[in-house]
Design a protein around this motif. Structure first.
Motif, mmCIF file in Angstrom:
data_model
loop_
_atom_site.group_PDB
_atom_site.id
_atom_site.type_symbol
_atom_site.label_atom_id
_atom_site.label_comp_id
_atom_site.label_asym_id
_atom_site.label_seq_id
_atom_site.Cartn_x
_atom_site.Cartn_y
_atom_site.Cartn_z
ATOM 1 N N GLU A 257 4.566 -5.210 13.051
ATOM 2 C CA GLU A 257 5.770 -4.864 14.064
ATOM 3 C C GLU A 257 5.722 -4.667 15.385
ATOM 4 N N TYR A 258 6.735 -4.717 15.971
ATOM 5 C CA TYR A 258 6.685 -3.216 17.490
ATOM 6 C C TYR A 258 6.843 -2.794 17.049
ATOM 7 N N ASP A 293 8.918 8.292 15.132
ATOM 8 C CA ASP A 293 9.692 8.306 16.000
ATOM 9 C C ASP A 293 10.493 9.940 15.475
ATOM 10 N N VAL A 294 10.851 10.044 16.639
ATOM 11 C CA VAL A 294 11.347 11.818 16.212
ATOM 12 C C VAL A 294 12.577 11.691 15.287
ATOM 13 N N GLY A 295 13.477 10.543 14.903
ATOM 14 C CA GLY A 295 14.432 10.894 13.649
ATOM 15 C C GLY A 295 13.608 11.144 12.027
ATOM 16 N N GLY A 296 11.698 10.471 11.831
ATOM 17 C CA GLY A 296 11.071 10.639 10.609
ATOM 18 C C GLY A 296 10.943 9.229 10.421
ATOM 19 N N THR A 298 9.579 5.817 10.011
ATOM 20 C CA THR A 298 8.000 5.001 10.365
ATOM 21 C C THR A 298 8.257 4.041 10.629
ATOM 22 N N ILE A 299 6.666 3.387 11.512
ATOM 23 C CA ILE A 299 6.323 1.709 11.703
ATOM 24 C C ILE A 299 5.261 1.738 10.806
ATOM 25 N N GLN A 300 4.624 0.875 10.952
ATOM 26 C CA GLN A 300 3.393 0.807 10.668
ATOM 27 C C GLN A 300 2.672 -0.735 11.157
ATOM 28 N N SER A 301 1.868 0.182 12.560
ATOM 29 C CA SER A 301 1.925 -1.357 12.297
ATOM 30 C C SER A 301 0.450 -1.893 12.816
ATOM 31 N N PHE A 337 1.011 7.872 16.156
ATOM 32 C CA PHE A 337 1.719 8.801 17.163
ATOM 33 C C PHE A 337 3.106 8.775 16.585
ATOM 34 N N MET A 338 3.056 10.722 16.837
ATOM 35 C CA MET A 338 3.899 11.080 16.226
ATOM 36 C C MET A 338 4.807 11.602 17.416
ATOM 37 N N GLU A 339 6.222 11.354 17.180
ATOM 38 C CA GLU A 339 7.379 12.004 18.010
ATOM 39 C C GLU A 339 7.812 12.758 17.805
#
Length: 386
Positions: A257-258, A293-296, A298-301, A337-339
Motif C-alpha cells: 500500500e501507499y 499515523d498519529v491516530g494509531g 497502521t499501514i503494512q507496506s 515509521f511512527m507519527e
C-alpha cells in the motif's frame, strides 16, 4: 519589622538599577525591535512543529511469516502488441503463475500512444462456424462442440474449444505451437491475422499480483510460457518473428500500500531498446515497512531500491527469451515509521530557550554597539582638544 525587611532585601539575587543610570539609545531600540520580531518568528515555527506530528524511525528484524506480497504495476510497451504480451510470476519456493490473466487489464495503443481498446487479458471469444470436432468431423446441428487439443489432451473427455485452450494445453505439455494455422481453432479465430493487424501497436498493462513473501521474479515477455526440461521458456514460434522490441515505460511500480512519504524509484522510468532484442532486468531489494499515523492507524507496506541491467540476445540462449524481468529479494530488516506529537513540556522548554537565547544575544550585541559608539565619541572629543 524593618530589620527583617532589610535582611530580605539583602537576599535579592536580582538587584535593580536606578532609572537615573538608564541610557536609552537608537541602536538599542532597533535591536529590541529586531530581536522581538526574531523571537516571534521562532515562536511561530516552534508552534507549528508542536501542532504537527513528527515521525520517529526505527529499524528492527523482520520476523513475520506466512504473509503475501502485493505487487502493483502499470507498464507501457509502445512496440509490443497486447495479443503477444504475457505476464509470469514465480518464486524460490517453487510456486509459479504462468500467463497471469486475473486482476490484469490490457489497453491496446496505437503508434501515438492513444488507447484503441481496453479489455481484460485474453485473445478473445471464438467464432464457431461449423468447427472441426475432436473425432475429425465438422459440427452438426445435433452435436455438442468438443474441439481437438491436437495431441495435448489430458484425458479422453478433454476439449479445446478455442485457440487459447489449445495453446494452454500445449503449454501444460511443455510443447511449442509452431504453426497456429494448422490448428483449426486458431485458424478459425484468425489468430495470426489478428497479430498481423496489431503489428505496430503498443500495449499498456496494469493491475496487481499477490505472491508469497519470498524472493522471486515476475516478467513481461512475448509468447506463451511453459516448462521444458525444467527450463522456463516462451513459445515465440507462433508469432513468426525473430526480434521483439521490449522498450517500456514504467508508469507505476510499488510493493504494498501507499503511505505518506514513500518514494518508488521506478515510477516514471523509461527505457528505449536500441539492440535487436534482449532481456532487460531490474534487481530489486524490498524493505518491509510499517507506517503508523498519529491516530494509531497502521499501514503494512514496503519500500525498495533497484539496480538495472540489460542482457543482449547475442548471449546465445537468451535469444529465445526477450522481455522485461523484475527480480526481487526481501530485506531481513524492517523499517517502522511512527507519527507522534511533541509533548507540551518540550514545547514550553523550547519557547523559554528561544526567548532567553535571543534576549541574551541581543543584549550582548547592544552592549558591544553602545560601548563602541561611546569609545569612538570619546576619541573624537580628545582629537578636538589636542
Amino acid at each position: 519589622m524593618d530589620g527583617i525587611m532589610s535582611k530580605l532585601r539583602n537576599l535579592d539575587a536580582y538587584p535593580k538599577i536606578n532609572e537615573d543610570f538608564y541610557s536609552r539609545t537608537l541602536s538599542g531600540g532597533l535591536i529590541t525591535i529586531a530581536s522581538s520580531v526574531l523571537m516571534l518568528l521562532l515562536f511561530i515555527t516552534e508552534l507549528r512543529l508542536y501542532l504537527h506530528a513528527v515521525t520517529e524511525t526505527k529499524l528492527m528484524v523482520d520476523t513475520s511469516r506466512g504473509e503475501t506480497l502485493r505487487i502493483n504495476f502499470d507498464v507501457t510497451f509502445p512496440a509490443l502488441p497486447c495479443s503477444i504480451l504475457s505476464l509470469d510470476a514465480m518464486d524460490i519456493s517453487g510456486e509459479q503463475h504462468l500467463d497471469v490473466k486475473h486482476d490484469i487489464i490490457k489497453k491496446r495503443l496505437d503508434s501515438r500512444g492513444n488507447v484503441i481498446e481496453s479489455r481484460p487479458d485474453g485473445i478473445g471469444a471464438p467464432k464457431i462456424e461449423k468447427p472441426l470436432q475432436k473425432h475429425g468431423g465438422r459440427l452438426e446441428h445435433n452435436e455438442t462442440y468438443c474441439g481437438s487439443c491436437f495431441g495435448a489432451e489430458e484425458s479422453d473427455d478433454h476439449c479445446c474449444n478455442n485457440c487459447e485452450d489449445v495453446r494452454e494445453a500445449y503449454r501444460k505439455k511443455g510443447w511449442a505451437l509452431s504453426n497456429p494455422d494448422l490448428v483449426d481453432q486458431c485458424k478459425r479465430e484468425g489468430f495470426l491475422q489478428r497479430i498481423k493487424e496489431e503489428e505496430g501497436e503498443g500495449c499498456n498493462v496494469y493491475g496487481f499480483l499477490e505472491v508469497n513473501k519470498v524472493a522471486g521474479n515476475f516478467h513481461f515477455a512475448p509468447g506463451k510460457s511453459f516448462q521444458q526440461s525444467g527450463v522456463h521458456v516462451h513459445d515465440l514460434m507462433a508469432f513468426q518473428k525473430d526480434t521483439f522490441n521490449v522498450s517500456h515505460h514504467i508508469n507505476r511500480l510499488s510493493f504494498g500500500e501507499y503511505f505518506p512519504g514513500v518514494v518508488n524509484p521506478l515510477d516514471g522510468v523509461h527505457w528505449n531498446q536500441e539492440s535487436p532484442s534482449g532481456m532487460y532486468q531490474y534487481f530489486i531489494k524490498v524493505v518491509p515497512t510499517v507506517y503508523t499515523d498519529v491516530g494509531g492507524h497502521t499501514i503494512q507496506s514496503n519500500q525498495f531500491s533497484v539496480t538495472e541491467h540489460f542482457r543482449s540476445a547475442e548471449a546465445g540462449l537468451l535469444q529465445s527469451l526477450p522481455g522485461v524481468f523484475f527480480f526481487y529479494d526481501l530485506s531481513p530488516i524492517k523499517v517502522t515509521f511512527m507519527e507522534e506529537h511533541v509533548s507540551f513540556l518540550h514545547f514550553l522548554t523550547n519557547v523559554c530557550a528561544i526567548v532567553g537565547g535571543v534576549f541574551t544575544v541581543s543584549g550582548i550585541l547592544d552592549s558591544f554597539i553602545y560601548h563602541s559608539q561611546k569609545a569612538i565619541k570619546k576619541k573624537m572629543e580628545l582629537g578636538k582638544f589636542s
